[in-house]
Scaffold this motif. Structure first.
Motif, PDB file in Angstrom:
ATOM      1  N   ALA A  71       0.834  -1.208   0.000  1.00 34.51           N
ATOM      2  CA  ALA A  71       0.000   0.000   0.000  1.00 34.51           C
ATOM      3  C   ALA A  71       0.866   1.255   0.000  1.00 34.51           C
ATOM      4  O   ALA A  71       2.019   1.240   0.462  1.00 34.51           O
ATOM      5  CB  ALA A  71      -0.927   0.001   1.211  1.00 34.51           C
ATOM      6  N   TYR A  73       1.010   4.616   1.714  1.00 36.32           N
ATOM      7  CA  TYR A  73       0.448   5.287   2.878  1.00 36.32           C
ATOM      8  C   TYR A  73       0.727   6.793   2.829  1.00 36.32           C
ATOM      9  O   TYR A  73       1.804   7.213   2.394  1.00 36.32           O
ATOM     10  CB  TYR A  73       1.026   4.696   4.166  1.00 36.32           C
ATOM     11  CG  TYR A  73       0.716   3.233   4.339  1.00 36.32           C
ATOM     12  CD1 TYR A  73      -0.515   2.816   4.819  1.00 36.32           C
ATOM     13  CD2 TYR A  73       1.663   2.259   4.008  1.00 36.32           C
ATOM     14  CE1 TYR A  73      -0.811   1.464   4.972  1.00 36.32           C
ATOM     15  CE2 TYR A  73       1.369   0.907   4.152  1.00 36.32           C
ATOM     16  CZ  TYR A  73       0.137   0.528   4.630  1.00 36.32           C
ATOM     17  OH  TYR A  73      -0.154  -0.802   4.765  1.00 36.32           O
ATOM     18  N   LEU A 120      -7.434  -1.123   4.791  1.00 35.47           N
ATOM     19  CA  LEU A 120      -7.144  -1.314   3.377  1.00 35.47           C
ATOM     20  C   LEU A 120      -8.188  -2.226   2.741  1.00 35.47           C
ATOM     21  O   LEU A 120      -8.609  -3.213   3.338  1.00 35.47           O
ATOM     22  CB  LEU A 120      -5.766  -1.940   3.191  1.00 35.47           C
ATOM     23  CG  LEU A 120      -4.587  -1.264   3.898  1.00 35.47           C
ATOM     24  CD1 LEU A 120      -3.318  -2.077   3.684  1.00 35.47           C
ATOM     25  CD2 LEU A 120      -4.403   0.155   3.412  1.00 35.47           C
ATOM     26  N   ARG A 133      -2.345  -1.836  -6.182  1.00 39.45           N
ATOM     27  CA  ARG A 133      -2.167  -1.349  -4.813  1.00 39.45           C
ATOM     28  C   ARG A 133      -3.490  -1.371  -4.050  1.00 39.45           C
ATOM     29  O   ARG A 133      -4.528  -0.955  -4.576  1.00 39.45           O
ATOM     30  CB  ARG A 133      -1.617   0.077  -4.816  1.00 39.45           C
ATOM     31  CG  ARG A 133      -0.172   0.192  -5.263  1.00 39.45           C
ATOM     32  CD  ARG A 133       0.280   1.634  -5.124  1.00 39.45           C
ATOM     33  NE  ARG A 133       1.630   1.830  -5.588  1.00 39.45           N
ATOM     34  CZ  ARG A 133       2.717   1.641  -4.843  1.00 39.45           C
ATOM     35  NH1 ARG A 133       2.579   1.243  -3.586  1.00 39.45           N
ATOM     36  NH2 ARG A 133       3.918   1.838  -5.334  1.00 39.45           N
TER      37      ARG A 133
END
Length: 202
Positions: A71, A73, A120, A133
């Motif tokens: 991911a 962030y 997520l 992603r």
């Protein structure tokens, strides 16, 4: 260690940061900072079981939980990397698809950088160059609030943690002197924050 201060009401489900203000005891008052996942439509009435990252969840064979290490962030670590310090996966909103809750912070050989906590979901494939992603669909804790996370757990659909903070700028960043147990759970189309009572309070 003193507890964190009294609760603030849950904010509307939109991307805003945690609020912090001083009380008479110099404790930190914290409120929620979440927004509703765009495709979430169920509640937490259906019990679920947390799954290991990358594993399918009950009711959704073969559907993998988002991988928190891939991911992107919203954390500014300068030249350092973002470390995923804790993670857990499960169907938090009861829609049959697993989400992953990730606790992250900037890499550091010394000290305790503040933590961020994010929910997520699988990528929707709409973002250019971001098809693989995971999407960040909720922010439970922003690193800008200068808090750390311990006792992180996901049980069924409830995410729980203990937040550690500082009563003043004079307190060494290694040694937080405030704490508060909190949890989040999907209710009525949004994540709801609950701060647990302070030990000894009514």
């Amino acid at each position: 260690m003193q507890p964190l201060g009294p609760d603030l009401p849950h904010t509307h489900p939109r991307p805003v940061h945690w609020l912090a203000t001083a009380t008479a005891l110099a404790a930190v008052v914290a409120g929620a900072a979440v927004f509703q996942p765009s495709d979430a439509k169920a509640t937490t009435d259906t019990p679920t079981t947390a799954a290991a990252p990358g594993a399918g969840t009950p009711g959704a064979p073969g559907v993998k939980a988002p991988d928190p290490t891939t991911a992107d962030y919203p954390v500014d670590c300068g030249p350092e990397t973002v470390d995923v310090t804790d993670r857990a996966s499960g169907d938090l909103d009861g829609d049959g698809r697993p989400e992953t809750v990730a606790v992250v912070r900037c890499h550091s050989a010394t000290g305790t950088p503040p933590s961020g906590m994010y929910v997520l979901a699988q990528p929707d494939g709409k973002g250019k160059g971001e098809a693989g992603r995971p999407r960040i669909v909720a922010t439970f804790l922003d690193p800008e609030e200068r808090m750390s996370v311990t006792d992180f757990a996901l049980r069924g659909t409830k995410v729980s943690a203990t937040l550690l903070g500082y009563s003043s700028q004079q307190v060494p960043r290694c040694c937080p002197d405030l704490q508060r147990k909190v949890n989040w759970q999907w209710q009525d189309g949004k994540f709801v924050l609950k701060a647990l009572p302070v030990a000894g309070s009514v």
